[in-house]
Design an enzyme around this catalytic site. Sequence first.
Site, PDB file in Angstrom:
ATOM      1  CD  GLU A 207      -2.717  -1.436   0.029  1.00 27.69           C
ATOM      2  OE1 GLU A 207      -2.940  -0.483  -0.749  1.00 27.69           O
ATOM      3  OE2 GLU A 207      -3.132  -2.597  -0.202  1.00 27.69           O
TER       4      GLU A 207
ATOM      5  CD  GLU B   4      -1.836  -4.097  -7.764  1.00 30.00           C
ATOM      6  OE1 GLU B   4      -2.534  -3.070  -7.497  1.00 30.00           O
ATOM      7  OE2 GLU B   4      -1.659  -5.023  -6.955  1.00 30.00           O
TER       8      GLU B   4
END
Lengths: 498, 498
Positions: free
Chosen positions: B263, B292
């Site tokens: 994250e 991503e």
Amino acid sequence: MKQAEEKFTDYLKRKNHYEQLVGLMIWDARTGAPIGAVEQRADVMSTISSDIFSMTTSPELKELIDELKTKKDHSAVLNRAVEEAEKAYNRNTKIPADEYAAFVRLQTNAEAKWEEAKRENDFDIFKPYLKELVAFKKRFITYLGYEKHPYNTLLDDFEPGVFTDTLDAVFSELKSHLIPLIQRVSASKHQPETTCLFKHFPKSDQEKLSISFLKTMGYDFTKGRLDESVHPFAIGINPSDVRVTTKYNENDFRVALLGTIHEGGHALYEQHIDENLIPYNLARGTSMGIHESQSLFWEKFIGQSYSFWEVMYKELAAHGTGQFDQVPLDDFYFALNEAKPSMIRIEADELTYCLHIILRYELEKGLFEGTIEVDELPKLWNDKMEEYLGIRPDHNGEGVLQDVHWSSGDFGYFPSYALGFIYAAQINQVIRKEIPDVDDLIRSENLEPIREWLTEQIHQYGAVKKPKELIAAMTGGGIDPQPLIHYLTEKYTRLYQL
Amino acid sequence: MKQAEEKFTDYLKRKNHYEQLVGLMIWDARTGAPIGAVEQRADVMSTISSDIFSMTTSPELKELIDELKTKKDHSAVLNRAVEEAEKAYNRNTKIPADEYAAFVRLQTNAEAKWEEAKRENDFDIFKPYLKELVAFKKRFITYLGYEKHPYNTLLDDFEPGVFTDTLDAVFSELKSHLIPLIQRVSASKHQPETTCLFKHFPKSDQEKLSISFLKTMGYDFTKGRLDESVHPFAIGINPSDVRVTTKYNENDFRVALLGTIHEGGHALYEQHIDENLIPYNLARGTSMGIHESQSLFWEKFIGQSYSFWEVMYKELAAHGTGQFDQVPLDDFYFALNEAKPSMIRIEADELTYCLHIILRYELEKGLFEGTIEVDELPKLWNDKMEEYLGIRPDHNGEGVLQDVHWSSGDFGYFPSYALGFIYAAQINQVIRKEIPDVDDLIRSENLEPIREWLTEQIHQYGAVKKPKELIAAMTGGGIDPQPLIHYLTEKYTRLYQL
């Protein structure tokens, strides 16, 4: 007509949704939003606030108001909603939109600067922002007009219908009784032994007790949460989302415990407003003073009552670190109710509290009638502290910089705190007539009947009934400082053996 | 023309401010908003979402777009902003409003039914809803049109410009290398001893390490905060307010530690986007895949690198409860990188992960070209699991029902996860050419040059450059699975002594 009402409540519901977002932003900003995001957040706040502003001033709304006013057989709720919408329309159309947007932006920045100034103990950091805030508000008063005194226009925002003439009278009556009472209390040979209050009390235990107290009061955790913040507050985003914050001082458990009960009192009000009032924009406290009457009723007349500690003292002691082992309940209760002039309003005891407010009232009134300048505030603050409470701040952090209110331009707000205490004492007097076994209820930790009485008399109505209506319905009379004077005189004469 | 540009950016900035509020609501809902407030919050979310929708489809906006398109000498940023606004306008106006509203209603019901189906292990509960979702999306594709393959229209929402032709080629190359590699790994006699991973690791220590890792990565806590949530996420409310959450499992420290790094990678991207892009609505990640790539670069190529643990293992052990005392670094590193086919995508290791994605891609593509029916999904899912990973789900709960995405109609989303890993490996290859001492930097906990390189090549541009542009600028070529294949082959051949 049906159609107009529907359009009107659609409009108000929409406005309420935007205001819920403002509430969320405020809560977020005060409970750990990144410091580096202040500027962006100010931009967003400015956008959404000016959208709300546009809504309250739209020609479509004005038409709806005018149409709804042509018929008089509406429900009391609808009538009140129309009245409030019209008041807001009138107020907001008189202030130019771009000036209002600039003011909102200034508010957010000023709050950050105030925090810095307080941390650094430096009034000069905050001063230019405060000057600008005052200048904005003075211009707003010019746009809005005023009756009798320019400050009345600001007062009307927080305590509708209560003006300087009433406050001058009520506050001077309070001063005339409290200043000599405080002097007698200070001079008494019988003073409490307070060391048990300042021994180490672990934060985690304070947190557990805070949660336990809130639950006992009837605060619904499925419709709220407890967090930590520098300046404790309660915020009702909507009746099913009412959040409370507190602050923990491991060397003074009272800050969190009594503070939580105080904010919990605010929260009970907001949690028990009828949700059906949302589309009328009336699902909110009716005034700052009535709101404060709820927090102070719980803090002072429940949380600082003898019967409360008869049942709670054992639990408190169990969470402490042995500091209460040798302290009988009566000595603890005397210590807890120690009355002693101190610098910080939010930590002040109930006997001296009103004088903190009267000081602020007099400074604000002077600022807006033009007899006081911002530069003079630190000195005048300290002078009045000395005159009323016999003590003088060492620095502005414990003086003029202590409160957040001015940093968001909330002038006219402070008097509501003293009014709240006056109302609370009036409510306490009535409640003890109507529920004669209040002390038994407290001792059995069954506070539900008290909360229910308050919900029935006050909470449920939100902003439908005005302060004076609520007070009149409960007491049959008007704003009266005598129950408060009586309560304080009786209690402190007894405690200090005067 | 100047005036049109100003109006246009004013409009986009306003939309961005509303989106920031949506972001705040999402963060709040997932980090402790009162459960009882869900309904009110849904009302507010619906109001603000339809306001945003109205903004993207307003005739005034269309006029501005058309006016700005008449001249071609704009900056690249403005051109891109116009292109994006037009794309959104077309998408949102071509689907009939009532049909879209029906789809949104279906989403909510379908998600609830999916939860029930997953709980009950019964695909039939979800099947009719999934059929309807697919039917809706097929109609939407008809309204929107498509090039070459109907599924391309869905892909374009998540990975603009990356279509089935590219994905077919890239994924088949991956499959041909990964399937035999996984078989060899599974067959290897040399397997890791992983018990140290699952011993008690106190939450407070995991939290300290998570914060420490984020700081080492260069995550700026003055522009963010770390909280806890059931499903970890990063959210960029704006570049100066990028929040991260994690979740702590005291019997598997990897969940929090690798999750936080993952994250944190997303967050570094959002924190370093040029703030000047806000008024162009381009201060956001350019695609799901590029986003991503940032989380996976940090998680896999830094956080799961040997050099990272050369310096961090001691710190990890110091926070543990003795479980690493008898475990040499190499054994720990082997355990941490264990590769083993498993049923659940979100628990899959880096070696097998892409095959989970390829399976979903093939099923989705078949659904939208009409070669696969919803009824066939459970069997096809299980067959492909067996073919690719050598394991077959015992029930649909660990098969076709495992992911939430389809229940909200998010078809075309999954491929971005694999693309992100492919991009990350390409980035890793380039970065190790351009910064030859990457491992030294990691060992000296000086990751700033790496973060700076990523900011310069990717972060700063937000959504100005499209995925293929970014990849081309960095690598001089296109989307290429070879670096990922090389990385996995080399690493797992070595670890498993193949």
